[in-house]
Design a protein around this motif. Structure first.
Motif, PDB file in Angstrom:
ATOM      1  N   GLY A   1       0.821  -1.214   0.000  1.00 54.22           N
ATOM      2  CA  GLY A   1       0.000   0.000   0.000  1.00 54.22           C
ATOM      3  C   GLY A   1       0.848   1.254   0.000  1.00 54.22           C
ATOM      4  O   GLY A   1       0.551   2.222  -0.709  1.00 54.22           O
ATOM      5  N   THR A   2       1.908   1.239   0.768  1.00 55.25           N
ATOM      6  CA  THR A   2       2.823   2.377   0.811  1.00 55.25           C
ATOM      7  C   THR A   2       3.495   2.574  -0.548  1.00 55.25           C
ATOM      8  O   THR A   2       3.610   3.698  -1.035  1.00 55.25           O
ATOM      9  CB  THR A   2       3.903   2.156   1.892  1.00 55.25           C
ATOM     10  OG1 THR A   2       3.252   2.030   3.157  1.00 55.25           O
ATOM     11  CG2 THR A   2       4.872   3.327   1.940  1.00 55.25           C
ATOM     12  N   ASP A   3       3.907   1.482  -1.183  1.00 60.80           N
ATOM     13  CA  ASP A   3       4.540   1.553  -2.497  1.00 60.80           C
ATOM     14  C   ASP A   3       3.582   2.128  -3.532  1.00 60.80           C
ATOM     15  O   ASP A   3       3.974   2.951  -4.365  1.00 60.80           O
ATOM     16  CB  ASP A   3       5.037   0.181  -2.938  1.00 60.80           C
ATOM     17  CG  ASP A   3       6.198  -0.335  -2.113  1.00 60.80           C
ATOM     18  OD1 ASP A   3       6.824   0.476  -1.385  1.00 60.80           O
ATOM     19  OD2 ASP A   3       6.482  -1.552  -2.193  1.00 60.80           O
ATOM     20  N   ILE A   4       2.317   1.703  -3.480  1.00 54.73           N
ATOM     21  CA  ILE A   4       1.321   2.214  -4.420  1.00 54.73           C
ATOM     22  C   ILE A   4       1.106   3.708  -4.192  1.00 54.73           C
ATOM     23  O   ILE A   4       1.062   4.510  -5.124  1.00 54.73           O
ATOM     24  CB  ILE A   4      -0.005   1.442  -4.314  1.00 54.73           C
ATOM     25  CG1 ILE A   4       0.189   0.016  -4.831  1.00 54.73           C
ATOM     26  CG2 ILE A   4      -1.121   2.151  -5.060  1.00 54.73           C
ATOM     27  CD1 ILE A   4      -0.971  -0.909  -4.547  1.00 54.73           C
ATOM     28  N   GLY A   5       0.991   4.085  -2.918  1.00 54.49           N
ATOM     29  CA  GLY A   5       0.817   5.494  -2.596  1.00 54.49           C
ATOM     30  C   GLY A   5       1.998   6.326  -3.061  1.00 54.49           C
ATOM     31  O   GLY A   5       1.821   7.434  -3.619  1.00 54.49           O
ATOM     32  N   ASP A   6       3.204   5.817  -2.880  1.00 53.98           N
ATOM     33  CA  ASP A   6       4.395   6.535  -3.341  1.00 53.98           C
ATOM     34  C   ASP A   6       4.409   6.660  -4.854  1.00 53.98           C
ATOM     35  O   ASP A   6       4.787   7.708  -5.399  1.00 53.98           O
ATOM     36  CB  ASP A   6       5.663   5.818  -2.869  1.00 53.98           C
ATOM     37  CG  ASP A   6       5.911   5.941  -1.376  1.00 53.98           C
ATOM     38  OD1 ASP A   6       5.232   6.788  -0.725  1.00 53.98           O
ATOM     39  OD2 ASP A   6       6.769   5.211  -0.842  1.00 53.98           O
ATOM     40  N   ALA A   7       3.992   5.604  -5.550  1.00 47.55           N
ATOM     41  CA  ALA A   7       3.972   5.638  -7.004  1.00 47.55           C
ATOM     42  C   ALA A   7       2.956   6.673  -7.516  1.00 47.55           C
ATOM     43  O   ALA A   7       3.217   7.375  -8.496  1.00 47.55           O
ATOM     44  CB  ALA A   7       3.658   4.257  -7.575  1.00 47.55           C
ATOM     45  N   LEU A   8       1.827   6.753  -6.827  1.00 46.00           N
ATOM     46  CA  LEU A   8       0.794   7.695  -7.259  1.00 46.00           C
ATOM     47  C   LEU A   8       1.175   9.141  -6.977  1.00 46.00           C
ATOM     48  O   LEU A   8       0.760  10.041  -7.717  1.00 46.00           O
ATOM     49  CB  LEU A   8      -0.539   7.362  -6.583  1.00 46.00           C
ATOM     50  CG  LEU A   8      -1.202   6.055  -7.005  1.00 46.00           C
ATOM     51  CD1 LEU A   8      -2.416   5.785  -6.144  1.00 46.00           C
ATOM     52  CD2 LEU A   8      -1.578   6.096  -8.483  1.00 46.00           C
ATOM     53  N   THR A   9       1.956   9.356  -5.932  1.00 51.46           N
ATOM     54  CA  THR A   9       2.331  10.726  -5.582  1.00 51.46           C
ATOM     55  C   THR A   9       3.688  11.114  -6.161  1.00 51.46           C
ATOM     56  O   THR A   9       4.142  12.237  -5.980  1.00 51.46           O
ATOM     57  CB  THR A   9       2.361  10.928  -4.060  1.00 51.46           C
ATOM     58  OG1 THR A   9       3.302  10.015  -3.489  1.00 51.46           O
ATOM     59  CG2 THR A   9       0.981  10.717  -3.459  1.00 51.46           C
ATOM     60  N   GLY A  10       4.348  10.172  -6.820  1.00 51.06           N
ATOM     61  CA  GLY A  10       5.634  10.462  -7.448  1.00 51.06           C
ATOM     62  C   GLY A  10       6.801  10.478  -6.503  1.00 51.06           C
ATOM     63  O   GLY A  10       7.823  11.103  -6.772  1.00 51.06           O
ATOM     64  N   LYS A  11       6.703   9.803  -5.384  1.00 49.22           N
ATOM     65  CA  LYS A  11       7.816   9.779  -4.422  1.00 49.22           C
ATOM     66  C   LYS A  11       8.834   8.768  -4.820  1.00 49.22           C
ATOM     67  O   LYS A  11       8.644   7.774  -5.369  1.00 49.22           O
ATOM     68  CB  LYS A  11       7.298   9.479  -3.009  1.00 49.22           C
ATOM     69  CG  LYS A  11       6.520  10.631  -2.427  1.00 49.22           C
ATOM     70  CD  LYS A  11       6.162  10.341  -0.996  1.00 49.22           C
ATOM     71  CE  LYS A  11       5.354  11.476  -0.398  1.00 49.22           C
ATOM     72  NZ  LYS A  11       4.967  11.237   0.952  1.00 49.22           N
TER      73      LYS A  11
END
Length: 65
Positions: free
Chosen positions: A55-65
């Motif tokens: 979930g953290t990886d997906i969130g980072d991918a969506l926010t460009g982190k």
């Protein structure tokens, strides 16, 4: 999951395996069951951590982190 959590889960799994082995050797069904339960609990904690990390990886991918 932090490294400490991984170590704790691994230790819990090993304790479970030891309980299961001792229970098998002594013909103690209760100890075998406790050992299996400890192992399941450790694996469940690992799986929950994997889901959290995904979930953290997906969130980072969506926010460009």
């Amino acid at each position: 999951m932090g490294l400490g959590d991984g170590i704790k889960n691994g230790a819990e799994n090993l304790v479970g395996k030891a309980k299961e082995a001792v229970g098998t050797m002594t013909d103690n069904d209760k100890l075998v069951a406790e050992g299996k339960a400890d192992q399941v609990k450790a694996h469940a904690k690992d799986a929950a951590s994997d889901v959290k990390n995904a979930g953290t990886d997906i969130g980072d991918a969506l926010t460009g982190k």
